[in-house]
Scaffold this active site. Sequence first.
Site, PDB file in Angstrom:
ATOM      1  N   ASN A  66      -8.350  -8.877  13.471  1.00 50.31           N
ATOM      2  CA  ASN A  66      -7.479  -7.959  12.424  1.00 50.31           C
ATOM      3  C   ASN A  66      -8.404  -6.730  12.527  1.00 50.31           C
ATOM      4  OD1 ASN A  66      -6.632  -7.160   9.216  1.00 50.31           O
ATOM      5  ND2 ASN A  66      -8.456  -8.685   8.719  1.00 50.31           N
ATOM      6  N   GLY A  67      -7.585  -6.110  11.867  1.00 45.98           N
ATOM      7  CA  GLY A  67      -8.385  -4.970  11.861  1.00 45.98           C
ATOM      8  C   GLY A  67      -8.449  -3.877  13.205  1.00 45.98           C
ATOM      9  N   HIS A  87       6.628  24.505 -13.739  1.00 46.66           N
ATOM     10  CA  HIS A  87       6.114  24.493 -12.909  1.00 46.66           C
ATOM     11  C   HIS A  87       6.294  24.654 -11.015  1.00 46.66           C
ATOM     12  CE1 HIS A  87       3.474  26.172 -15.311  1.00 46.66           C
ATOM     13  NE2 HIS A  87       3.249  24.705 -15.691  1.00 46.66           N
ATOM     14  N   LYS A  93       6.433   2.034  -7.734  1.00 44.40           N
ATOM     15  CA  LYS A  93       6.777   0.808  -7.648  1.00 44.40           C
ATOM     16  C   LYS A  93       8.590   1.100  -7.318  1.00 44.40           C
ATOM     17  CE  LYS A  93       4.454  -1.340  -7.645  1.00 44.40           C
ATOM     18  NZ  LYS A  93       3.662  -1.762  -7.936  1.00 44.40           N
ATOM     19  N   ARG A 151       0.101 -10.851   4.512  1.00 43.73           N
ATOM     20  CA  ARG A 151      -0.826  -9.437   5.079  1.00 43.73           C
ATOM     21  C   ARG A 151      -0.007  -8.710   5.932  1.00 43.73           C
ATOM     22  NH1 ARG A 151      -6.183 -10.793   3.670  1.00 43.73           N
ATOM     23  NH2 ARG A 151      -6.767  -9.878   5.864  1.00 43.73           N
TER      24      ARG A 151
END
Length: 634
Positions: free
Chosen positions: A106-107, A532, A513, A27
């Site tokens: 967390n946040g 284009h 990736k 995380r």
Amino acid sequence: MCGIVAVIGSREAAPLLLGGLKQLEYRGYDSAGLATVASRENADFGLMTCQRAKGKLANLAALVEKGGAEGFLGIGHTRWATHGKPEERNAHPHRDTASEIAVVQNGIIENYRSLKEELEAEGVVFNSETDTEVIPHLIARELKSLELESSVKTGAMLLSAVQKVSLQLTGAYAIAVIWSKTPEALVVARKQAPLLIGLGEGEFLCASDTPALAGFTRTILPMEDGEVALLTPLGIELYDAQGIRQQRSPTLLSGSDYVTDKRNFRHYMLKEIHEQPEIAELWVSRHLPEGLSVDTPVAFPFDNSFYQGIERVQILACGTSRHAALVGAYLLEQFSGIPTSVFYASEFRYAAPPLMPNTLTIGVTQSGETADTLAALLMEATRRTEHGDPAFASRQLGVTNRPESSLARQVPNILDIGAGMEVGVAATKTFLGQLFAFYGLALMFAARRKSRSQEEILNLTNELRAVPGQLRLLVKKHDQISEELAPHFANIQDVIFLGRGINYPIALEGALKLKEISYIHAEGYPAGEMKHGPIALLDPSVPVISIAMPGVVFDKVLSNAQEAKARDAQLIGIAPEGPDTKIFDSLLPLPKVSEWISPLFSVIPMQLLSYHIAAHRGLDVDQPRNLAKSVTVE
Ligand code: F6R
């Protein structure tokens, strides 16, 4: 993002915290920290120790090993920087001025600026640039006024202070709080960010996500939005946002596989790429068993009513999951005949299209925790409920790899892609799992709507059944080809990926990736769009990787590749071998499969090439800079 853990019980907290944080490092890994309070058994009863280190968890573990973190109560954090650089002073836990209260979060606390100004006006000096630091100071202020009423320091006091502070905070967050004066009390709270309580024998471990709990207990109590809990060795007191006591039974963690073994692979990402044939095989055996009727070609956990009356589909997702959704939209429209739109969840939240009746909303998120996707789904459900007309009622489906995630608690219907724990931050096997989910949905809708003949449905089903065996050969072959090709990218600065039709999203995925793990600038374009503007970027130093699979746009893609070649670009083809594909300077050969199923194959060389380029550059493939596996902030 960020991961929090908190523990209270009858064992040393620090090893439990480090073990939990290890499982949450996906995380964020900008910094890590923990705080403990010495228990009755310690000579330093009530002493709070806080240790923090910049960078990965290993740095914190080395610090903890030197000693100091004692006690059965503690909180820990692994950070993905939002407010303030990834430096030690911004690492959690954050403390009040007296260093008696420690908080991990967390946040994002959205109103932290005004709260900080208010506290500074009262003389509080801040030590970090974070939004989180306001919380311990606010709790200290509340405790001070509570202490005037009673001199006995109790967990109930800490609970009350946190409840009061929660009312002052706006944003989405999960917090864990300890107070050195109450070494037998831990308070946790959540608002729109995940937090689970794991129940052990006379001990509790709270964490942002289930992997951190798996080695501790399988009995969990997921906290609901707005809840605050007081944990002591004696039990849990759980309160809702209004302060009303809640009684809820814990649940058992589902049998998901949390084993994170690298086997003999150099990186998790490579292992996960190699697992894809197995995942395909599992999916086929679960969802395409022999003997299903042509009316129900896929074994999905939904009854007839799920498919009935749906006239359009909208899909909300982010990043790689959005690319899977784009392939899904192609299948649902072109194979099953249902108008389908795909939205960035982060855009949809603030600019949703006008409501249309009989719409199925699909949220795609491998983690099941992406804040934007969850919020967009919730917003959509709410506005449909408010509309009142039954034709506009909310019909939602979540496609995820984590059936016990926040998504699964929010959305009534879930398709578990069953890819097993993905540790590499760059999604690979979960992308394949998401694609399979969409093949299943496309088959089911085509059968129910009779938009395809029985023969066409059977053909696609049989093609999908053959995928696992073909993928096995492909992964092996391309691992070697990509490893050989990677050194040619040693000095490359930019790469263009081209695709069309069903393979356009694979060009986007190839570019994503490469960017995220090798830090090479890359763009994915629909091949016909190059002329284009982007064609101006081409010169001999810019490789062009073009997906050319036989089908409706095959000749067009080859013509677009020729246009690039005419500008001296180095052309790499992802295509079957044959006279037409001789135009490519190098070829990443694919089997001659039908265009419908080609994304399941064309993505493999994309993943392997990115992996080998990054590995060749000696980069941290599994934990690329600035990224996190689960994006739980807006
Ligand atoms: C890229 C990647 C991200 C995620 C995105 C959404 O490799 O993994 O782009 O796809 O953050 O995550 P989920 O699927 O968990 O919602």
